[in-house]
Scaffold this active site. Structure first.
Site, PDB file in Angstrom:
ATOM      1  N   ASP A 168      47.242  83.683 141.656  1.00 44.76           N
ATOM      2  CA  ASP A 168      47.381  83.389 142.937  1.00 44.76           C
ATOM      3  C   ASP A 168      48.433  82.408 142.716  1.00 44.76           C
ATOM      4  OD1 ASP A 168      45.218  81.469 142.776  1.00 44.76           O
ATOM      5  OD2 ASP A 168      44.641  82.046 144.425  1.00 44.76           O
ATOM      6  N   LEU A 169      48.550  82.089 143.564  1.00 43.59           N
ATOM      7  CA  LEU A 169      49.633  80.486 143.449  1.00 43.59           C
ATOM      8  C   LEU A 169      48.514  79.387 143.490  1.00 43.59           C
ATOM      9  CD1 LEU A 169      53.013  81.716 144.587  1.00 43.59           C
ATOM     10  CD2 LEU A 169      52.382  81.603 142.306  1.00 43.59           C
ATOM     11  N   ASP A 172      49.513  85.011 148.869  1.00 44.08           N
ATOM     12  CA  ASP A 172      50.008  84.218 147.361  1.00 44.08           C
ATOM     13  C   ASP A 172      49.068  84.790 146.676  1.00 44.08           C
ATOM     14  OD1 ASP A 172      47.688  83.123 148.716  1.00 44.08           O
ATOM     15  OD2 ASP A 172      48.427  80.849 147.243  1.00 44.08           O
TER      16      ASP A 172
END
Length: 690
Positions: free
Chosen positions: A556-557, A599
């Site tokens: 994920d970001l 995300d």
């Protein structure tokens, strides 16, 4: 007292008793009259009395089964070939008349009846059929007498060769039968070799001479009970070239099809598909198909027959030996044919027709075909009706805006309607379409072969197929649906003759379906697979190839919420799209990438080398900057060889590795190990409905 000549029977089928009575009054002095009042009774009477009926007078409009239904039954049972039919009806529209003639009626009489016309047409029709049957018998007898001597000489010559070789007198007959069976099945299976019924007859007959070269081989070698020495085998091998040379050096008949086929069979029936045969080392289809088939027939009968040097091998074992390559290499298509007809071979060889029966049957068919082609000269009216039907067909074909075609196997010709040919920018008539550059450009070789295979796998009972593919319409590839009706001969064994059909443009519908499928399986924002579709593909991949080495990556970001909070949700969406594009660029086409939600993303890959450099490359490809936002990712990796190929387990292990990264400060990647078993999940439980 000399017994009076028995009257010929006429069957009158009409629901009107008055009409039957009128016709009976006209004809009963010269003929024995039978009457029925509906189509069911008519069919029953024909079935019961058969050839004892000389003529059927048939009304169209009747209860139970109408006149056309009776004609249909007569065609199905082939009664129409022996029983002439005159239609009798007040329905005199061209459509009724044309349909009656198309279904085999000999004549059409319109009510009210004229006695002179009725009597004359009845007499003419009965005489015509009687003469036709007599002529057919005469033609068959004349052809038989001419062919009998040729076949007899071939049988005598081949029997002499067999006698010297210590083989049974049935070997040549068996090879002939096997060759004919294999050829007929090959023709039904493919049009690759363009074999006609005449070719089948000639090749089967020529097969009897396949070992004629053994005449020149020393009898001590021919009948040696043990294995040949190398020198003896080299001498034995010369029989194929000797046989070919004997036929090549004939002073006459070099251009005769039988001699040409016999020569290629003699010389090349010991060649092998892989090029390891003799005498010329031919390979693949360099070997004439006639020699390929006789070689297979010869090997099968040699295995299943007793010889002075061996016992007979059971049928099942012989077939298995051939298919396993223990008797040389053969054309894969012929192996398929052998497999298809294997179950019927023992019965066919046990109950073979005698040469006399076979000759009479085949020559009777030849005579019948000759008469069918030349029994009557078409009248001017008939030709006008045919031309009228052709014009109607062309008009409606153009109005329908559909590609319509007709394909004929022998000779191999593809015929298009004028509008269809113009639409496809090609000719209306295309000879040898399988080899045509125009057909290859429009349809493609693969689609032609698939379509041909589907049609040959049909039957008379279920002749219709559909095939969806892309077709080249003047440079534009468009999705199309081909609907075709295979044409089979009426006589058994049913032989595939070709097909008729049409091409329907389904391009716009197909594109709409593709769009709907894309929406159902992909994430709208990033264009990556959604989680549910990715899971389905991953499970399918691991099920299909459980021995593969797989890894599942979840990332994920980092600090993505700040991008939304600082720059807005539109900017956040652009960051997600940027990340998806970077992900696509960093993986291979066979890898599976998906957006799990928010995300979070996943990647599924199969690897054969060290995994860590692959993960490191993907990780660094994803990090960077998008406009004023620094992109950093946290990544967890689970290997299937450590945790198994159960998707749920694999996913949760990658998730725990990601959680470990998060707790350690983000911005790097970790591989799952047992120490992470009690870690919490970063991502919520898998949503089966995504």
């Amino acid at each position: 007292m000399i017994e009076a000549k028995r009257k010929q029977k006429i069957l009158i089928a009409d629901d009107s008793e008055m009409n039957r009575s009128i016709l009976a009054d006209m004809l009963e002095d010269e003929y024995e009259i039978m009457e029925v009042e509906n189509g069911v009774q008519a069919v029953a009477a024909i079935e019961k009395y058969g050839v004892d009926i000389s003529l059927l007078l048939l009304d169209i409009v009747m209860p139970e089964i109408d006149g056309f239904g009776v004609l249909m039954a007569m065609n199905e049972h082939k009664w129409i070939e022996d029983l002439p039919v005159i239609m009798i009806s007040a329905e005199n529209s061209p459509a009724y008349i044309d349909r009656a003639y198309e279904m085999g009626a000999t004549d059409f009489i319109v009510r009210p009846f004229n006695e002179i016309v009725v009597r004359r047409r009845v007499v003419n029709t009965i005489l015509l059929y009687a003469k036709q049957k007599k002529l057919m018998g005469m033609v068959a007898d004349q052809l038989y007498e001419k062919e009998k001597s040729s076949n007899m000489m071939i049988d005598i010559l081949s029997h002499i060769v067999e006698f010297r070789n210590g083989e049974s007198g049935w070997h040549v007959r068996h090879v002939h039968t096997l060759t004919e069976l294999l050829l007929e099945h090959l023709v039904r299976k493919t049009d690759q070799y363009n074999i006609s019924q005449q070719d089948i007859s000639i090749i089967s007959m020529a097969s009897a001479l396949h070992d004629i070269g053994k005449i020149a081989i020393d009898e001590k070698i021919l009948n040696k009970p043990g294995r040949f020495t190398d020198d003896e085998f080299e001498i034995m091998k010369t029989h194929s070239a000797i046989g070919g040379d004997l036929l090549r050096d004939l002073p006459l008949y070099q251009d005769e099809p039988l001699v040409k086929r016999a020569r290629e069979i003699c010389r090349w029936h010991h060649e092998r598909y892989d090029g390891r045969g003799y005498p010329d080392g031919l390979k693949g289809d360099e070997i004439p198909i006639s020699a390929q088939i006789v070689a297979l027939a010869d090997v099968y009968d040699a295995l299943t027959s007793e010889r002075c040097y061996k016992k007979a091998i059971p049928h099942e074992e012989a077939v298995r030996m051939i298919l396993d390559g223990k008797c040389g290499t053969f054309n894969p298509l012929l192996m398929e044919c052998l497999t298809d007809i294997a179950d019927q071979l023992p019965a066919e060889l046990q109950h073979e027709e005698t040469p006399d029966e076979s000759n009479r049957r085949s020559l009777h068919n030849v005579a019948q075909e000759m008469l069918n082609h030349a029994e009557l000269t078409a009248s001017e009216r008939t030709l006008q009706l045919l031309e009228k039907e052709r014009e109607k067909y062309s008009f409606f074909a153009a109005m329908s805006k559909e590609i319509q075609f007709e394909y004929n196997v022998s000779p191999s010709i593809l015929t298009l309607t004028p509008w269809s040919a113009k639409k496809l920018s090609t000719n209306e008539i295309i000879a040898e379409p399988r080899k045509s550059d125009s057909v290859k450009d429009i349809l493609g070789q693969e689609n032609w072969d698939l379509l041909s295979k589907k049609l040959r796998n049909t039957s008379r009972e279920n002749p219709v197929i559909t095939h969806d593919c892309k077709i080249n319409f003047q440079g534009e590839q468009r999705w199309s649906r081909i609907v075709a009706h295979a044409m089979w001969t009426l006589e058994e064994p049913h032989i595939y003759q070709g097909a008729i059909g049409k091409v329907i443009d389904i391009h716009d519908t197909r594109l709409k379906l593709d769009v709907l499928e894309q929406l159902a399986t992909h994430d709208r924002m990033t264009g990556l697979l959604n989680h549910a579709s990715a899971k389905e593909q991953i499970v399918g991949r691991m099920t299909q190839k459980p021995e593969g080495t797989y890894a599942l990556v979840i990332f994920d970001l980092d600090h993505f919420k700040s991008a939304n909070d600082t720059y807005g949700h539109i900017f956040g969406d652009q960051v997600l799209q940027h990340t998806a594009e970077k992900l696509r660029q960093s993986i291979r086409g066979v890898d599976i990438a998906a957006r799990v939600g928010g995300d979070e993303f996943l990647v599924f890959l199969e690897y054969t080398e060290d995994l860590e450099p692959i993960i490191e490359r993907i990780f660094h490809a994803l990090t960077g900057r998008f406009e004023e936002f620094d992109i950093s990712v946290s990544m967890g990796v689970a290997r299937a060889d450590m945790v198994g190929t159960d998707y749920e387990t694999l996913f949760h292990c990658a998730d725990r590795a990601l959680y470990t990264v998060k707790r350690a400060g983000r911005g790097h990647y970790r591989f799952y190990d047992d120490s992470m078993d009690k870690m919490l999940s970063v991502i919520s439980p898998i949503d089966e409905g995504e």
